[in-house]
Design an enzyme around this catalytic site. Structure first.
Site, short mmCIF file in Angstrom:
data_model
loop_
_atom_site.label_atom_id
_atom_site.label_comp_id
_atom_site.label_asym_id
_atom_site.label_seq_id
_atom_site.Cartn_x
_atom_site.Cartn_y
_atom_site.Cartn_z
N ASP A 63 34.48 13.72 -75.14
CA ASP A 63 35.56 13.44 -76.01
C ASP A 63 36.84 14.49 -75.65
O ASP A 63 36.53 15.45 -75.05
CB ASP A 63 35.28 13.42 -77.67
CG ASP A 63 36.40 13.09 -78.67
OD1 ASP A 63 37.03 12.26 -78.09
OD2 ASP A 63 36.77 14.07 -79.31
N ASP A 96 40.50 15.32 -77.68
CA ASP A 96 41.03 15.82 -78.76
C ASP A 96 39.91 16.71 -79.55
O ASP A 96 39.24 15.96 -80.28
CB ASP A 96 41.86 15.11 -79.65
CG ASP A 96 43.12 15.82 -79.93
OD1 ASP A 96 42.94 17.06 -80.25
OD2 ASP A 96 43.97 15.26 -80.89
#
Length: 342
Positions: free
Chosen positions: A26, A28
């Site tokens: 991922d 952020d």
């Protein structure tokens, strides 16, 4: 066959970058926050890559194109090609392409990332419900998406045009706080039409399938900071996961996690890719990791010992998850977490 319920984090005698061939990362809260690299991320990813681990960046954000994301990462000191980025726009475009004829028109409510992904699948983005679309797709379009776009989607969906969404994340982080995400925009069309979209993004299987197809991963490790997208997505894909504590998940949320939100491993940040993981073992009525022993009584979680705080958290996870079984732990872990500074 039913899947066994995870009751403790696992250990690993190998560095995770050696035990798995591909990290599905991922962005952020894992790699960057507010546009800047998270501490230890750049050097940890460089070391993992140099050791032979493939790095793939997986995002529910359908606004930015893979080229744009790759450019941002490269600017942060993480050399990345567009082929290393997998977006929910790509996942939803594949889903649409499997259900409409080649060359079909698709009404786009969103940004350039969706348009690029649709063209990649041989589909034609259009702007109006009057353009005879074969499908409607919604993805995050940024803060300036005109209200009238939701009306266009509603007109088409109300006529029975198949409706798709890149993802349904209700919120997104921004430099000024938490802002409405694509899920909030999807709710607008749902309220207007009473319809339900097909959704592609994390934590649902189409996103995991897109990632594996594009990376060729055989032993993937999902790395994320969110229990309800990253870790649940790994659960749905039946692959292992590493939760890092650099994003939105805190210790209390981790202890209360139901089975689909329980990660395989827990670590402070991306340095966890470069090390093994300690074992959590049964110890009488409790669980031991490092210098800590955790147990559960009828009202709260207890923690005794000292040492590395993360070991204490891993022991607490075992006590909480075992007590909860296939539910969510409701025992008070506040005092125990306070001892760890978490």
């Amino acid at each position: 066959m039913s899947r066994s319920v995870r009751t403790r984090p696992e250990g690993s005698g190998q560095a995770l970058s050696e035990a798995y061939d591909t990290a599905l990362l991922d962005l952020d809260g894992v790699v960057y926050a507010g546009g800047s690299a998270i501490v230890h991320a750049v050097e940890s990813l460089a070391t993992a890559r140099a050791g032979g681990m493939r790095l793939a960046y997986v995002t529910n954000n359908a606004l930015r194109t893979p080229d744009t994301v790759a450019g941002h990462l490269t600017e942060l000191g993480i050399p990345t090609g567009a082929e290393d980025v997998i977006t929910s726009a790509q996942a939803v475009a594949r889903l649409i392409s499997e259900q409409v004829p080649a060359g079909a028109r698709v009404l786009v409510i969103g940004g350039e990332g969706l348009r690029v992904a649709l063209r990649e699948r041989g589909l034609v983005p259009v702007e109006s419900a009057d353009d005879d679309p074969a499908a409607v797709v919604q993805g995050f379009g940024g803060p300036d998406l005109p209200w009238g776009r939701f009306a266009e989607a509603s007109y088409a969906v109300a006529r029975g045009v198949p409706w798709f969404a890149s993802n349904t994340d209700l919120t997104i982080p921004s430099g000024r706080g938490i802002a409405p995400g694509n899920g909030a925009a999807v709710e607008v069309v749902r309220i207007a039409t009473g319809a339900e979209p097909q959704v592609a993004g994390k934590p649902l299987p189409p996103m995991h399938r897109e990632t594996v197809l594009r990376t060729g991963a055989e032993r993937p490790l999902v790395v994320g900071d969110r229990l309800d997208t990253d870790i649940e997505g790994a659960f749905n894909g039946d692959v292992d996961s590493l939760l890092v504590l650099t994003g939105v998940t805190d210790g209390a949320q981790l202890l209360a996690a139901p089975p689909q939100h329980r990660p395989t491993y827990v670590d402070r940040d991306l340095r966890g890719l470069l090390t093994g993981q300690p074992e959590v073992s049964a110890d009488g009525d409790g669980f031991r990791c490092g210098g800590w022993t955790a147990s559960a009584d009828t009202e709260r979680l207890e923690l005794v010992g000292d040492g590395e705080a993360l070991d204490g958290l891993r022991a607490l996870c075992a006590a909480a998850w075992t007590a909860a079984g296939d539910g969510a732990c409701e025992l008070d872990g506040g005092k125990a977490l306070a001892r760890l500074g978490l």
